[in-house]
Design a protein around this motif. Structure first.
Motif, short mmCIF file in Angstrom:
data_model
loop_
_atom_site.label_atom_id
_atom_site.label_comp_id
_atom_site.label_asym_id
_atom_site.label_seq_id
_atom_site.Cartn_x
_atom_site.Cartn_y
_atom_site.Cartn_z
N UNK A 237 0.84 -1.20 0.00
CA UNK A 237 0.00 0.00 0.00
C UNK A 237 0.87 1.25 0.00
N UNK A 238 1.97 1.23 0.74
CA UNK A 238 2.90 2.36 0.76
C UNK A 238 3.49 2.59 -0.64
N UNK A 239 3.86 1.49 -1.30
CA UNK A 239 4.39 1.56 -2.66
C UNK A 239 3.36 2.16 -3.61
N UNK A 240 2.12 1.72 -3.48
CA UNK A 240 1.06 2.21 -4.36
C UNK A 240 0.75 3.68 -4.11
N UNK A 241 0.86 4.11 -2.85
CA UNK A 241 0.64 5.53 -2.54
C UNK A 241 1.66 6.40 -3.29
N UNK A 242 2.90 5.94 -3.30
CA UNK A 242 3.96 6.67 -4.00
C UNK A 242 3.68 6.69 -5.51
N UNK A 243 3.25 5.56 -6.05
CA UNK A 243 2.95 5.49 -7.48
C UNK A 243 1.77 6.38 -7.86
N UNK A 244 0.76 6.44 -7.01
CA UNK A 244 -0.39 7.32 -7.29
C UNK A 244 0.07 8.78 -7.32
N UNK A 245 0.91 9.16 -6.38
CA UNK A 245 1.43 10.53 -6.36
C UNK A 245 2.24 10.83 -7.63
N UNK A 246 3.05 9.87 -8.06
CA UNK A 246 3.82 10.06 -9.29
C UNK A 246 2.91 10.19 -10.51
N UNK A 247 1.89 9.36 -10.58
CA UNK A 247 0.98 9.42 -11.72
C UNK A 247 0.24 10.74 -11.73
N UNK A 248 -0.15 11.23 -10.57
CA UNK A 248 -0.79 12.55 -10.49
C UNK A 248 0.14 13.62 -11.06
N UNK A 249 1.41 13.57 -10.69
CA UNK A 249 2.38 14.54 -11.20
C UNK A 249 2.61 14.36 -12.70
N UNK A 250 2.65 13.10 -13.16
CA UNK A 250 2.80 12.83 -14.59
C UNK A 250 1.64 13.45 -15.36
N UNK A 251 0.43 13.27 -14.85
CA UNK A 251 -0.74 13.83 -15.51
C UNK A 251 -0.70 15.35 -15.49
N UNK A 252 -0.30 15.92 -14.37
CA UNK A 252 -0.21 17.38 -14.27
C UNK A 252 0.75 17.95 -15.30
N UNK A 253 1.96 17.39 -15.36
CA UNK A 253 2.94 17.89 -16.32
C UNK A 253 2.50 17.66 -17.76
N UNK A 254 1.86 16.52 -18.01
CA UNK A 254 1.35 16.25 -19.36
C UNK A 254 0.26 17.24 -19.76
N UNK A 255 -0.67 17.51 -18.85
CA UNK A 255 -1.73 18.48 -19.14
C UNK A 255 -1.16 19.89 -19.30
N UNK A 256 -0.21 20.25 -18.46
CA UNK A 256 0.41 21.56 -18.58
C UNK A 256 1.13 21.69 -19.92
N UNK A 257 1.77 20.62 -20.36
CA UNK A 257 2.43 20.62 -21.66
C UNK A 257 1.42 20.82 -22.79
N UNK A 258 0.30 20.12 -22.72
CA UNK A 258 -0.75 20.26 -23.72
C UNK A 258 -1.30 21.68 -23.71
N UNK A 259 -1.52 22.23 -22.52
CA UNK A 259 -2.01 23.60 -22.40
C UNK A 259 -1.04 24.58 -23.07
N UNK A 260 0.26 24.40 -22.81
CA UNK A 260 1.25 25.30 -23.40
C UNK A 260 1.33 25.13 -24.91
N UNK A 261 1.10 23.93 -25.42
CA UNK A 261 1.06 23.75 -26.88
C UNK A 261 -0.10 24.53 -27.49
#
Length: 135
Positions: free
Chosen positions: A53-77
């Motif tokens: 569960x600790x491992x998955x919590x870390x992965x969820x946080x990373x995926x949230x950040x991945x999505x944020x940066x991806x969306x920000x990239x799309x917005x800037x495009x």
């Protein structure tokens, strides 16, 4: 510097869209696994499940950040395309460059999340091997 046209940032739309879809699928798979582990933990608490569960919590946080940066990239495009349409070449280039950096950050986080996932799978494989040798 060469001129940046509207088609250059537009080329990233399909790639970023597919990337965000892949990130969402990862998130949904992990969410289902977390719910399953939660139910298992309620029935039979164990240190192994807490570690997962600790491992998955870390992965969820990373995926949230991945999505944020991806969306920000799309917005800037999109913003870059607007700036190019408004004949603001220099600002458009800077915005596009920033969007590319954010996309690279998203991809880098994705690599990190994959490594964590592989490490978790290796722990499972090790546990299976240990159980096989004790029988």
């Amino acid at each position: 510097m060469s001129e940046l046209t509207l088609t250059t940032p537009a080329l990233l739309f399909p790639a970023i869209s597919l990337l965000l879809l892949a990130y969402t699928n990862r998130f949904l798979a992990i969410a289902a696994l977390i719910r399953k582990l939660h139910d298992e933990y309620q029935e039979n608490p164990s240190k192994f499940l807490v570690g997962q569960i600790k491992n998955l919590r870390k992965r969820v946080a990373l995926i949230r950040s991945m999505q944020f940066f991806g969306m920000a990239s799309l917005f800037l495009c999109v913003l870059c395309m607007f700036l190019l349409f408004a004949d603001e070449q220099l600002i458009g280039k800077w915005v596009f460059g920033t969007g590319l950096l954010l996309l690279m950050a998203s991809l880098g986080l994705s690599l990190w999340e994959i490594q964590i996932s592989v490490d978790a799978l290796n722990i499972h494989l090790k546990k299976i091997e240990e159980n096989k040798h004790t029988k």
